[in-house]
Design an enzyme around this catalytic site. Structure first.
Site, PDB file in Angstrom:
ATOM      1  CE  LYS A 295      -2.137  -1.034   3.930  1.00  0.00           C
ATOM      2  NZ  LYS A 295      -1.581  -2.357   4.321  1.00  0.00           N
TER       3      LYS A 295
ATOM      4  NE  ARG B 298      -3.936  -1.283  10.274  1.00  0.00           N
ATOM      5  CZ  ARG B 298      -2.838  -0.733   9.725  1.00  0.00           C
ATOM      6  NH1 ARG B 298      -2.856   0.488   9.278  1.00  0.00           N
ATOM      7  NH2 ARG B 298      -1.746  -1.447   9.603  1.00  0.00           N
TER       8      ARG B 298
ATOM      9  NE  ARG C 290       8.075  -3.263   5.720  1.00  0.00           N
ATOM     10  CZ  ARG C 290       6.765  -3.000   5.759  1.00  0.00           C
ATOM     11  NH1 ARG C 290       6.147  -2.531   4.698  1.00  0.00           N
ATOM     12  NH2 ARG C 290       6.067  -3.218   6.854  1.00  0.00           N
TER      13      ARG C 290
ATOM     14  NE  ARG D 141       6.643  -0.912  10.040  1.00  0.00           N
ATOM     15  CZ  ARG D 141       5.434  -0.811   9.484  1.00  0.00           C
ATOM     16  NH1 ARG D 141       5.304  -0.261   8.288  1.00  0.00           N
ATOM     17  NH2 ARG D 141       4.371  -1.255  10.109  1.00  0.00           N
TER      18      ARG D 141
ATOM     19  NE  ARG E 105       2.544  -5.201  11.088  1.00  0.00           N
ATOM     20  CZ  ARG E 105       3.675  -5.123  10.381  1.00  0.00           C
ATOM     21  NH1 ARG E 105       4.764  -5.749  10.803  1.00  0.00           N
ATOM     22  NH2 ARG E 105       3.722  -4.439   9.279  1.00  0.00           N
TER      23      ARG E 105
HETATM   24  P1  AMP Z   1       1.202   0.497   9.245  1.00  0.00           P
HETATM   25  O1  AMP Z   1       2.400   1.328   9.001  1.00  0.00           O
HETATM   26  O2  AMP Z   1      -0.012   0.960   8.471  1.00  0.00           O
HETATM   27  O3  AMP Z   1       1.473  -0.971   9.061  1.00  0.00           O
HETATM   28  O4  AMP Z   1       0.795   0.693  10.782  1.00  0.00           O
HETATM   29  C1  AMP Z   1       1.687   0.314  11.809  1.00  0.00           C
HETATM   30  C2  AMP Z   1       0.920   0.166  13.126  1.00  0.00           C
HETATM   31  O5  AMP Z   1       0.313   1.410  13.487  1.00  0.00           O
HETATM   32  C3  AMP Z   1      -0.236  -0.829  13.107  1.00  0.00           C
HETATM   33  O6  AMP Z   1       0.184  -2.166  13.318  1.00  0.00           O
HETATM   34  C4  AMP Z   1      -1.087  -0.295  14.256  1.00  0.00           C
HETATM   35  O7  AMP Z   1      -0.510  -0.605  15.502  1.00  0.00           O
HETATM   36  C5  AMP Z   1      -0.964   1.202  14.068  1.00  0.00           C
HETATM   37  N1  AMP Z   1      -1.983   1.733  13.126  1.00  0.00           N
HETATM   38  C6  AMP Z   1      -1.764   2.325  11.925  1.00  0.00           C
HETATM   39  N2  AMP Z   1      -2.914   2.700  11.349  1.00  0.00           N
HETATM   40  C7  AMP Z   1      -3.901   2.322  12.203  1.00  0.00           C
HETATM   41  C8  AMP Z   1      -5.322   2.414  12.182  1.00  0.00           C
HETATM   42  N3  AMP Z   1      -5.966   2.960  11.139  1.00  0.00           N
HETATM   43  N4  AMP Z   1      -6.015   1.922  13.249  1.00  0.00           N
HETATM   44  C9  AMP Z   1      -5.381   1.376  14.297  1.00  0.00           C
HETATM   45  N5  AMP Z   1      -4.055   1.235  14.389  1.00  0.00           N
HETATM   46  C10 AMP Z   1      -3.303   1.712  13.349  1.00  0.00           C
END
Ligand code: AMP
Length: 192
Positions: A13, A87, A126, A138, A149
């Site tokens: 994404k 989400r 990654r 990360r 996740r």
């Molecule tokens: P991402 O970079 O989108 O994979 O997000 C990393 C982490 O941030 C996720 O595993 C969640 O802990 C938190 N996070 C990001 N976006 C959301 C969201 N829309 N709702 C809840 N938690 C989020």
């Protein structure tokens, strides 16, 4: 034109969002990036979400909806790409209300189709690449967090596929091709 990129962790994404920013002048709104920025600048909210993020769980709807609400006050430019948001169904409802309040809506919800085995491989890669390039991976790019996740995705995020299908703006694209192929499939939806 406002769009959502929907898909499990590691679907690509963020990569596709960046290409849309460069090619179409759209604005990427990644709640993951915003939360990581809050952590690295050590805000109270950043400290509160750190452990939740590292474990691979979702932070509260209230926090992420608040982050998005602030950004929607700004310039709309070529439209927003929602990346990693919404989400949950509550986030999806909130986004619909916020966009309506701003006199706009969603043009497309693009679901990126990938299989779980490819996801695990991609994410662990990654992490390795980041370390090989002299950086740090990360904290949530490890097998244990990744399992959580993925489970969070299937439990809380995948119902959004049905939600947007019912609303009539869901399109699937194959997420497993090369970056260019996926970009081409997304362009096919946006330009249709
Ligand atoms: P991402 O970079 O989108 O994979 O997000 C990393 C982490 O941030 C996720 O595993 C969640 O802990 C938190 N996070 C990001 N976006 C959301 C969201 N829309 N709702 C809840 N938690 C989020």
């Amino acid at each position: 034109m406002n769009i959502i990129l929907l898909g499990p962790p590691g679907a690509g994404k963020g990569t596709q969002a960046q290409i849309l920013v460069e090619e179409r002048g759209m604005i990427q709104l990644s709640t993951g990036d915003m939360l990581r920025a809050a952590r690295s600048s050590g805000t109270e909210m950043g400290n509160k979400v750190a452990a939740i993020m590292d474990a691979g769980e979702l932070v509260t709807d209230e926090i992420v909806i608040g982050l998005i609400e602030e950004k929607l006050e700004g310039d709309h430019g070529g439209g927003f790409i929602f990346d990693g948001f919404p989400r949950t169904l509550a986030q999806a409802d909130a986004l619909g209300d916020l966009l309506e309040k701003h006199g706009t809506g969603l043009s497309h919800v693009i679901a990126m189709e990938v299989n779980d085995e490819a996801l695990v491989g991609r994410i662990l890669n990654r992490a390795k690449e980041a370390v090989a390039a002299g950086g740090t991976a990360r904290a949530d790019d490890n097998e244990e967090s990744l399992k959580i996740r993925l489970m969070e995705y299937y439990k809380k995020t995948s119902p959004l596929l049905g939600y947007y299908h019912a609303k009539g703006n869901l399109s699937w694209v194959p997420g497993l091709g090369t970056i260019d192929e996926v970009t081409g499939s997304i362009a096919g939806v946006l330009d249709s």
